[in-house]
Design a protein around this motif. Structure first.
Motif, PDB file in Angstrom:
ATOM      1  N   GLY A  60       0.787  -1.228   0.000  1.00 17.37           N
ATOM      2  CA  GLY A  60       0.000   0.000   0.000  1.00 17.37           C
ATOM      3  C   GLY A  60       0.819   1.278   0.000  1.00 17.37           C
ATOM      4  O   GLY A  60       0.274   2.354  -0.177  1.00 17.37           O
ATOM      5  N   THR A  61       2.130   1.155   0.189  1.00 15.60           N
ATOM      6  CA  THR A  61       2.993   2.331   0.228  1.00 15.60           C
ATOM      7  C   THR A  61       4.195   2.084  -0.679  1.00 15.60           C
ATOM      8  O   THR A  61       4.488   0.947  -1.047  1.00 15.60           O
ATOM      9  N   ALA A  62       4.914   3.148  -0.999  1.00 15.46           N
ATOM     10  CA  ALA A  62       6.109   3.004  -1.839  1.00 15.46           C
ATOM     11  C   ALA A  62       7.145   2.080  -1.193  1.00 15.46           C
ATOM     12  O   ALA A  62       7.702   1.209  -1.878  1.00 15.46           O
ATOM     13  N   PRO A  63       7.433   2.197   0.102  1.00 15.30           N
ATOM     14  CA  PRO A  63       8.395   1.262   0.704  1.00 15.30           C
ATOM     15  C   PRO A  63       7.916  -0.189   0.645  1.00 15.30           C
ATOM     16  O   PRO A  63       8.721  -1.097   0.428  1.00 15.30           O
ATOM     17  N   GLN A  64       6.621  -0.422   0.806  1.00 13.00           N
ATOM     18  CA  GLN A  64       6.101  -1.786   0.702  1.00 13.00           C
ATOM     19  C   GLN A  64       6.226  -2.294  -0.729  1.00 13.00           C
ATOM     20  O   GLN A  64       6.631  -3.442  -0.960  1.00 13.00           O
ATOM     21  N   ARG A  65       5.892  -1.457  -1.706  1.00  9.40           N
ATOM     22  CA  ARG A  65       6.007  -1.866  -3.112  1.00  9.40           C
ATOM     23  C   ARG A  65       7.451  -2.209  -3.456  1.00  9.40           C
ATOM     24  O   ARG A  65       7.720  -3.119  -4.238  1.00  9.40           O
ATOM     25  N   ALA A  66       8.406  -1.501  -2.863  1.00 10.35           N
ATOM     26  CA  ALA A  66       9.824  -1.763  -3.128  1.00 10.35           C
ATOM     27  C   ALA A  66      10.252  -3.134  -2.587  1.00 10.35           C
ATOM     28  O   ALA A  66      11.229  -3.709  -3.072  1.00 10.35           O
ATOM     29  N   ARG A  67       9.551  -3.664  -1.621  1.00  6.56           N
ATOM     30  CA  ARG A  67       9.906  -4.956  -1.013  1.00  6.56           C
ATOM     31  C   ARG A  67       9.249  -6.139  -1.715  1.00  6.56           C
ATOM     32  O   ARG A  67       9.650  -7.281  -1.481  1.00  6.56           O
ATOM     33  N   VAL A  68       8.262  -5.912  -2.546  1.00  5.68           N
ATOM     34  CA  VAL A  68       7.599  -7.019  -3.243  1.00  5.68           C
ATOM     35  C   VAL A  68       8.652  -7.788  -4.044  1.00  5.68           C
ATOM     36  O   VAL A  68       9.379  -7.210  -4.838  1.00  5.68           O
ATOM     37  N   GLY A  69       8.751  -9.071  -3.794  1.00  7.11           N
ATOM     38  CA  GLY A  69       9.698  -9.920  -4.502  1.00  7.11           C
ATOM     39  C   GLY A  69      11.087  -9.946  -3.902  1.00  7.11           C
ATOM     40  O   GLY A  69      11.942 -10.706  -4.354  1.00  7.11           O
TER      41      GLY A  69
END
Length: 132
Positions: A60-69
């Protein structure tokens, strides 16, 4: 008794992740419930028995999106045990799962590293009879 019940796995999209984990990996969708904030509570589990399951959480946030994968920094972070390596390896390959190596026998069992749809690394592992 204490046990780890859920491990959160950050994903891009709920439905895409559900399709991969239930289709390609053969997991069971245990829960999929809307939450008041617009997110969903999505739990998938690898088998019938009560054990550790995955909570699929949409980034839901940019830092979370950066951790996907990349939730474990490129290391194998998840270990899927099986009682029939050949069966599950063949089924997963047929479903399009990417294995990063050929199966190998180790003192602890038969194993091969694969990636989920986001690039997280997993071991498919059939423990040796005397291994835990």
């Amino acid at each position: 008794m204490r046990r780890i019940a859920l491990i959160t796995l950050v994903v891009d999209d709920y439905d895409e992740a559900i399709r991969f984990y239930t289709g390609a990996l053969g997991f069971r969708l245990a829960e999929d419930a809307p939450r008041p904030d617009g997110s969903r509570w999505v739990v998938v589990e690898p088998g019938d028995r009560a054990g550790t399951a995955l909570l699929l959480a949409r980034a839901g946030t940019a830092p979370q999106r950066a951790r996907v994968g990349d939730q474990t920094g490129g290391r194998v972070g998840f270990f899927l045990h099986t009682d029939d390596f050949a069966r599950d390896h063949a089924r997963m390959r047929a479903a399009g799962v990417t294995f990063l190596e050929e199966p190998r026998r180790e003192p602890y069992g038969t194993v091969a590293v694969f990636e989920d749809l986001y690039g997280n690394r997993w071991d498919l592992l059939q423990p040796a009879p005397d291994a835990r």
